[in-house]
Write a protein that holds these residues in place. Structure first.
Motif, PDB file in Angstrom:
ATOM      1  N   GLY A   1      -1.460  -2.424  -5.105  1.00 52.88           N
ATOM      2  CA  GLY A   1      -2.196  -3.559  -4.560  1.00 52.88           C
ATOM      3  C   GLY A   1      -3.428  -3.207  -3.754  1.00 52.88           C
ATOM      4  N   LEU A   2      -4.000  -2.036  -4.010  1.00 50.90           N
ATOM      5  CA  LEU A   2      -5.205  -1.651  -3.281  1.00 50.90           C
ATOM      6  C   LEU A   2      -6.455  -2.126  -4.013  1.00 50.90           C
ATOM      7  CD1 LEU A   2      -4.229   1.941  -2.126  1.00 50.90           C
ATOM      8  CD2 LEU A   2      -3.955  -0.244  -0.920  1.00 50.90           C
ATOM      9  N   PHE A   3      -7.532  -2.322  -3.266  1.00 51.46           N
ATOM     10  CA  PHE A   3      -8.797  -2.753  -3.847  1.00 51.46           C
ATOM     11  C   PHE A   3      -9.859  -1.663  -3.793  1.00 51.46           C
ATOM     12  CE2 PHE A   3     -13.079  -4.491  -3.488  1.00 51.46           C
ATOM     13  CZ  PHE A   3     -13.149  -5.198  -4.679  1.00 51.46           C
ATOM     14  N   ARG A   4      -9.837  -0.853  -2.735  1.00 53.97           N
ATOM     15  CA  ARG A   4     -10.872   0.158  -2.527  1.00 53.97           C
ATOM     16  C   ARG A   4     -10.214   1.507  -2.247  1.00 53.97           C
ATOM     17  NH1 ARG A   4     -16.238   0.908  -0.552  1.00 53.97           N
ATOM     18  NH2 ARG A   4     -16.343   2.631   0.932  1.00 53.97           N
TER      19      ARG A   4
ATOM     20  N   SER B   1      -3.481   8.048   0.720  1.00 54.91           N
ATOM     21  CA  SER B   1      -2.890   7.944   2.055  1.00 54.91           C
ATOM     22  C   SER B   1      -3.813   7.114   2.936  1.00 54.91           C
ATOM     23  CB  SER B   1      -2.677   9.343   2.640  1.00 54.91           C
ATOM     24  OG  SER B   1      -3.919  10.015   2.752  1.00 54.91           O
ATOM     25  N   ALA B   2      -3.510   7.097   4.224  1.00 58.98           N
ATOM     26  CA  ALA B   2      -4.284   6.301   5.187  1.00 58.98           C
ATOM     27  C   ALA B   2      -4.468   4.878   4.664  1.00 58.98           C
ATOM     28  CB  ALA B   2      -5.628   6.956   5.491  1.00 58.98           C
ATOM     29  N   ILE B   3      -3.411   4.343   4.081  1.00 58.98           N
ATOM     30  CA  ILE B   3      -3.489   3.006   3.487  1.00 58.98           C
ATOM     31  C   ILE B   3      -3.589   1.959   4.581  1.00 58.98           C
ATOM     32  CG2 ILE B   3      -2.191   1.287   2.169  1.00 58.98           C
ATOM     33  CD1 ILE B   3      -1.215   3.631   0.415  1.00 58.98           C
ATOM     34  N   ASP B   4      -4.579   1.107   4.424  1.00 57.40           N
ATOM     35  CA  ASP B   4      -4.812  -0.016   5.333  1.00 57.40           C
ATOM     36  C   ASP B   4      -4.527  -1.285   4.533  1.00 57.40           C
ATOM     37  OD1 ASP B   4      -5.928  -2.174   6.735  1.00 57.40           O
ATOM     38  OD2 ASP B   4      -7.572  -0.960   7.528  1.00 57.40           O
ATOM     39  N   ARG B   5      -3.376  -1.891   4.778  1.00 60.15           N
ATOM     40  CA  ARG B   5      -2.973  -3.087   4.026  1.00 60.15           C
ATOM     41  C   ARG B   5      -3.849  -4.291   4.366  1.00 60.15           C
ATOM     42  NH1 ARG B   5      -0.425  -1.850  -0.502  1.00 60.15           N
ATOM     43  NH2 ARG B   5       1.051  -0.183  -0.119  1.00 60.15           N
ATOM     44  N   ARG B   6      -4.355  -4.359   5.561  1.00 54.38           N
ATOM     45  CA  ARG B   6      -5.220  -5.479   5.955  1.00 54.38           C
ATOM     46  C   ARG B   6      -6.449  -5.553   5.059  1.00 54.38           C
ATOM     47  NH1 ARG B   6      -8.768  -8.575   6.710  1.00 54.38           N
ATOM     48  NH2 ARG B   6      -9.542  -9.530   8.591  1.00 54.38           N
ATOM     49  N   HIS B   7      -7.019  -4.389   4.735  1.00 52.85           N
ATOM     50  CA  HIS B   7      -8.237  -4.334   3.933  1.00 52.85           C
ATOM     51  C   HIS B   7      -8.000  -3.813   2.514  1.00 52.85           C
ATOM     52  CE1 HIS B   7     -10.615  -5.441   7.379  1.00 52.85           C
ATOM     53  NE2 HIS B   7      -9.996  -4.511   8.091  1.00 52.85           N
TER      54      HIS B   7
ATOM     55  N   GLY C   1       5.164   2.513   2.590  1.00 51.11           N
ATOM     56  CA  GLY C   1       3.996   2.036   1.865  1.00 51.11           C
ATOM     57  C   GLY C   1       2.682   2.485   2.463  1.00 51.11           C
ATOM     58  N   THR C   2       2.705   3.581   3.221  1.00 51.87           N
ATOM     59  CA  THR C   2       1.480   4.048   3.879  1.00 51.87           C
ATOM     60  C   THR C   2       0.843   5.240   3.189  1.00 51.87           C
ATOM     61  OG1 THR C   2       2.757   5.445   5.393  1.00 51.87           O
ATOM     62  CG2 THR C   2       2.240   3.193   6.127  1.00 51.87           C
ATOM     63  N   ALA C   3       1.564   5.886   2.271  1.00 55.23           N
ATOM     64  CA  ALA C   3       1.017   7.026   1.533  1.00 55.23           C
ATOM     65  C   ALA C   3       1.891   7.283   0.308  1.00 55.23           C
ATOM     66  CB  ALA C   3       0.962   8.268   2.406  1.00 55.23           C
ATOM     67  N   PHE C   4       1.234   7.672  -0.777  1.00 61.26           N
ATOM     68  CA  PHE C   4       1.935   7.961  -2.028  1.00 61.26           C
ATOM     69  C   PHE C   4       1.368   9.251  -2.606  1.00 61.26           C
ATOM     70  CE2 PHE C   4       1.670   3.376  -1.436  1.00 61.26           C
ATOM     71  CZ  PHE C   4       3.007   3.005  -1.520  1.00 61.26           C
ATOM     72  N   ALA C   5       2.239  10.211  -2.877  1.00 59.37           N
ATOM     73  CA  ALA C   5       1.807  11.489  -3.437  1.00 59.37           C
ATOM     74  C   ALA C   5       2.527  11.726  -4.758  1.00 59.37           C
ATOM     75  CB  ALA C   5       2.105  12.627  -2.467  1.00 59.37           C
ATOM     76  N   PHE C   6       1.793  12.300  -5.715  1.00 60.19           N
ATOM     77  CA  PHE C   6       2.335  12.555  -7.041  1.00 60.19           C
ATOM     78  C   PHE C   6       2.051  13.998  -7.446  1.00 60.19           C
ATOM     79  CE2 PHE C   6       1.195   8.114  -6.772  1.00 60.19           C
ATOM     80  CZ  PHE C   6       2.277   7.462  -7.342  1.00 60.19           C
ATOM     81  N   ALA C   7       3.033  14.619  -8.049  1.00 64.87           N
ATOM     82  CA  ALA C   7       2.803  15.932  -8.650  1.00 64.87           C
ATOM     83  C   ALA C   7       2.027  15.735  -9.941  1.00 64.87           C
ATOM     84  CB  ALA C   7       4.133  16.622  -8.951  1.00 64.87           C
ATOM     85  N   VAL C   8       1.141  16.660 -10.237  1.00 62.79           N
ATOM     86  CA  VAL C   8       0.412  16.674 -11.513  1.00 62.79           C
ATOM     87  C   VAL C   8       1.028  17.807 -12.323  1.00 62.79           C
ATOM     88  CG1 VAL C   8      -1.835  16.944 -12.610  1.00 62.79           C
ATOM     89  CG2 VAL C   8      -1.665  15.832 -10.362  1.00 62.79           C
TER      90      VAL C   8
END
Length: 157
Positions: A83-86, A42-48, A21-28
């Motif tokens: 579940g990201l906000f920013r 990427s560089a997902i920070d779950r705390r924030h 759950g720290t990075a997600f990549a998708f083909a276009v």
């Protein structure tokens, strides 16, 4: 990638980051599954509840709204499903095309990071952008959303 082994290692790393759950990549891709590019958070920070957006397109796909459309789709997914906000992104100030992508995808300009990146011994300023889950969905493909106080697409100094 210099070899199939390099590609396999890269894909294995992407799968590991996805599972964590720290990075997600998708083909276009287009309607015939031809690869046009990639979009990732990427560089997902779950705390924030934040993440860093990146994208690239093939030469043939550039200029047609592929990257901005992919970024809009990624943002919807990241807010609703991850579940990201920013979401944040940055581009060198000497890359106005990337700035247009960010603006068209609803990422507001937030500032300038002076001489953040170094390529071949040359330092480059980076303009930063962000989009919040509470920001309005961009009005249409290719039409930038600019908050009243935002300036966009700085010129290199």
């Amino acid at each position: 990638m210099a070899s199939p082994g390099d590609a396999e290692r890269r894909l294995a790393g992407q799968h590991k980051r996805w599972r964590a759950g720290t990075a997600f990549a998708f083909a276009v891709v287009d309607g015939q599954d031809t690869v046009l590019g990639q979009v990732a958070v990427s560089a997902i920070d779950r705390r924030h509840s934040t993440g860093w957006v990146s994208y690239w397109t093939t030469r043939a796909a550039r200029g047609g709204g592929v990257a901005s459309g992919a970024c809009r789709s990624l943002a919807r997914w990241a807010f609703a499903d991850a579940g990201l906000f920013r979401l944040e992104l940055g581009h060198r100030v000497n890359n106005p095309a990337s700035c247009r992508v960010a603006m068209a995808a609803g990422f507001a300009v937030e500032g300038l990071q002076r001489q953040k990146l170094e390529y071949d011994g040359v330092r480059h300023d980076v303009e930063t952008h962000a989009r919040l889950a509470t920001d309005p969905e961009p009005a249409g493909a290719g039409r930038p959303v600019r908050p009243p106080a935002a300036r966009g697409c700085r010129r290199p100094t």
